[in-house]
Write an enzyme that holds these catalytic residues in place. Sequence first.
Site, PDB file in Angstrom:
ATOM      1  N   GLY A 267       1.182  -1.293   0.152  1.00 53.03           N
ATOM      2  CA  GLY A 267       0.131   0.071  -0.223  1.00 53.03           C
ATOM      3  C   GLY A 267       0.879   1.163  -0.331  1.00 53.03           C
ATOM      4  O   GLY A 267       0.517   2.029   0.680  1.00 53.03           O
ATOM      5  N   ASP A 290       0.682  -1.287  -4.567  1.00 55.07           N
ATOM      6  CA  ASP A 290      -0.695  -1.284  -4.669  1.00 55.07           C
ATOM      7  C   ASP A 290      -1.088  -0.694  -5.482  1.00 55.07           C
ATOM      8  O   ASP A 290      -0.888  -2.065  -6.329  1.00 55.07           O
ATOM      9  CB  ASP A 290       0.095   1.352  -4.624  1.00 55.07           C
ATOM     10  CG  ASP A 290      -0.760   1.952  -4.160  1.00 55.07           C
ATOM     11  OD1 ASP A 290      -2.026   1.944  -3.928  1.00 55.07           O
ATOM     12  OD2 ASP A 290      -0.980   2.041  -2.645  1.00 55.07           O
ATOM     13  N   PHE A 322      -3.632  -5.728  -0.961  1.00 54.80           N
ATOM     14  CA  PHE A 322      -3.532  -6.246   0.110  1.00 54.80           C
ATOM     15  C   PHE A 322      -4.415  -6.825   1.314  1.00 54.80           C
ATOM     16  O   PHE A 322      -4.063  -7.837   2.609  1.00 54.80           O
ATOM     17  CB  PHE A 322      -2.880  -4.948   1.245  1.00 54.80           C
ATOM     18  CG  PHE A 322      -3.383  -4.040   1.291  1.00 54.80           C
ATOM     19  CD1 PHE A 322      -4.763  -3.883   2.099  1.00 54.80           C
ATOM     20  CD2 PHE A 322      -2.810  -3.009   1.144  1.00 54.80           C
ATOM     21  CE1 PHE A 322      -5.528  -2.827   2.219  1.00 54.80           C
ATOM     22  CE2 PHE A 322      -3.294  -1.935   2.045  1.00 54.80           C
ATOM     23  CZ  PHE A 322      -4.599  -1.498   2.583  1.00 54.80           C
ATOM     24  N   ARG A 337       3.707   1.667   5.582  1.00 52.06           N
ATOM     25  CA  ARG A 337       3.390   3.022   6.018  1.00 52.06           C
ATOM     26  C   ARG A 337       2.221   3.686   6.034  1.00 52.06           C
ATOM     27  O   ARG A 337       1.526   3.429   4.875  1.00 52.06           O
ATOM     28  CB  ARG A 337       4.030   3.552   5.828  1.00 52.06           C
ATOM     29  CG  ARG A 337       4.695   5.086   6.655  1.00 52.06           C
ATOM     30  CD  ARG A 337       5.778   5.515   6.504  1.00 52.06           C
ATOM     31  NE  ARG A 337       5.396   6.562   4.364  1.00 52.06           N
ATOM     32  CZ  ARG A 337       6.187   7.297   4.400  1.00 52.06           C
ATOM     33  NH1 ARG A 337       7.156   8.347   4.631  1.00 52.06           N
ATOM     34  NH2 ARG A 337       5.692   7.873   3.350  1.00 52.06           N
ATOM     35  N   HIS A 341      -3.745   2.549  10.530  1.00 52.01           N
ATOM     36  CA  HIS A 341      -4.412   3.485  10.894  1.00 52.01           C
ATOM     37  C   HIS A 341      -6.197   3.642  10.405  1.00 52.01           C
ATOM     38  O   HIS A 341      -7.101   4.543  10.704  1.00 52.01           O
ATOM     39  CB  HIS A 341      -4.377   4.443  11.453  1.00 52.01           C
ATOM     40  CG  HIS A 341      -3.489   5.832  10.241  1.00 52.01           C
ATOM     41  ND1 HIS A 341      -2.874   6.012  10.365  1.00 52.01           N
ATOM     42  CD2 HIS A 341      -3.427   5.581   9.039  1.00 52.01           C
ATOM     43  CE1 HIS A 341      -2.306   7.251   9.424  1.00 52.01           C
ATOM     44  NE2 HIS A 341      -2.907   6.574   8.553  1.00 52.01           N
TER      45      HIS A 341
END
Length: 453
Positions: A267, A290, A322, A337, A341
């Site tokens: 990603g 990605d 992913f 990274r 979240h």
Amino acid sequence: MPASEKAQQLRALVRLISDAAEDIIKEWEVEDSAPPTSKDAPRLPSWELYNARRTFIGACGMGVDLVHDPQTRLTEVAASYMNSQALRVAAETRIADILDGVDPSEGLSIQKISQRVGIQDKDLTRVLRSLCTLHIFNEVKEDHYANNATSRYLVKNEHLRCWLLVHSAEAFSATEKLPAALYDSLQRSGNSLRKSAFQIAYGIDADFWHWLEEMVERPDGTLGPRPEREVWRTGMWGFGLQHIQAPAVCDDYPWNELGPCTVVDIGAGIGGMSLELAKRYPQLRFVVEDTAPVLLHAKAVWERELPDVIATGRVQLMAHNFFEAQPVKGADIYVLRHIFHDWDDSECVAILTHLRAAMEPSSLVLIADNVMHSTAGTPHLKAAPPPLPPNYGQAHTFANIHDLLMFVMFMGGERTAEQLDVLAAQAGLKVTKVWECRGLTSITELRRDDYTA
Ligand SMILES: C[S@@+](CC[C@H](N)C(=O)[O-])C[C@H]1O[C@@H](n2cnc3c(N)ncnc32)[C@H](O)[C@@H]1O
């Protein structure tokens, strides 16, 4: 709290402030003797400056709480959105640019500023006086304003201006619906049934990212991209990620101690983190993963920035979802990274489960995200000196703001190392170390649960 206890605490805080101040001054002098090498790269504070700063800020914050009238302080916190909106107005109307070049001892009259920004002078005065009180802009004499050291950062700085708008425009409207998003959370099981505060505020089913990409009618009647899209691109991706959120992840993990290694950046976006690592650590090879459309953009950036690395195959761009099996088996490092979240716990476990299936016993997963530090503390992170709470109190404010921001906008959020460990265990992994980095983003290292050193 009895007066004697308060006095003891206040004296301890003042000592912390005084010691930290001396450390800060020493580090300023060091910085002065070594000017920055590049104006584009984020200038990292030394660890000494970083720690002294957070001690100073935490101790000042705790001192204010101790000495202030509690009811007034609570009221100020309850109404602190006013400060946010005052700064938003200053950013939207580019007041720092208007004050650029103005004599700092004379300032510019409120009438002249008012004409330039199209706001009545007596109303604009309220905004500017609020900001001057927060040490943003100077009121040099009555109704005359000039830039100060802080507002000067905004002069002709479109990146910083947009970064401030990212935090004070849609995010502000969405935050108004934070209570609504929280209060029905027990009635709805699973995030798929819930709406983010952003969706509630805007009355839409589309998530923020789809909304941002929508074409909208422009004042001339033609269709064009939403103006907010450019603000987010410039502020978030063009500046804040590197300069404010994750300035040190390429410095504060021991990348230089790794031998020849393959890093799979999952990603990756355009692969900004890998690009930075590739420039600094020639022994590392990269797979940048990605979605296919994002990789088209990534290819152009890599060809421009590091054409040799792409030509020699030191980086491979690979379209990959992913939530499906990881195609690169047995890589040394899988890095994510600012991915976790954005996602709910069950989705993070799904991502990790695919990685676990691809990992060799020695493989590592590195999660680069804000590691939440509560006032109760954690053995994974450096604790502040007492009487500060272990998370340095107010110096941790931006992390909490960011956690809530992720929640109101995307129904995401930041996690503690302990919360990550629970998710890791569900995927057959374990947290082995948190590499604290200067800035908001740190690196949490995960290994297979059967790994022994
Ligand atoms: C917040 S950005 C982080 C980008 C990058 N890791 C960084 O730190 O600059 C999230 C990225 O995840 C990608 N993404 C979202 N869903 C994905 C999926 N199912 N599979 C692969 N990539 C995905 C997005 O295209 C976007 O580039």
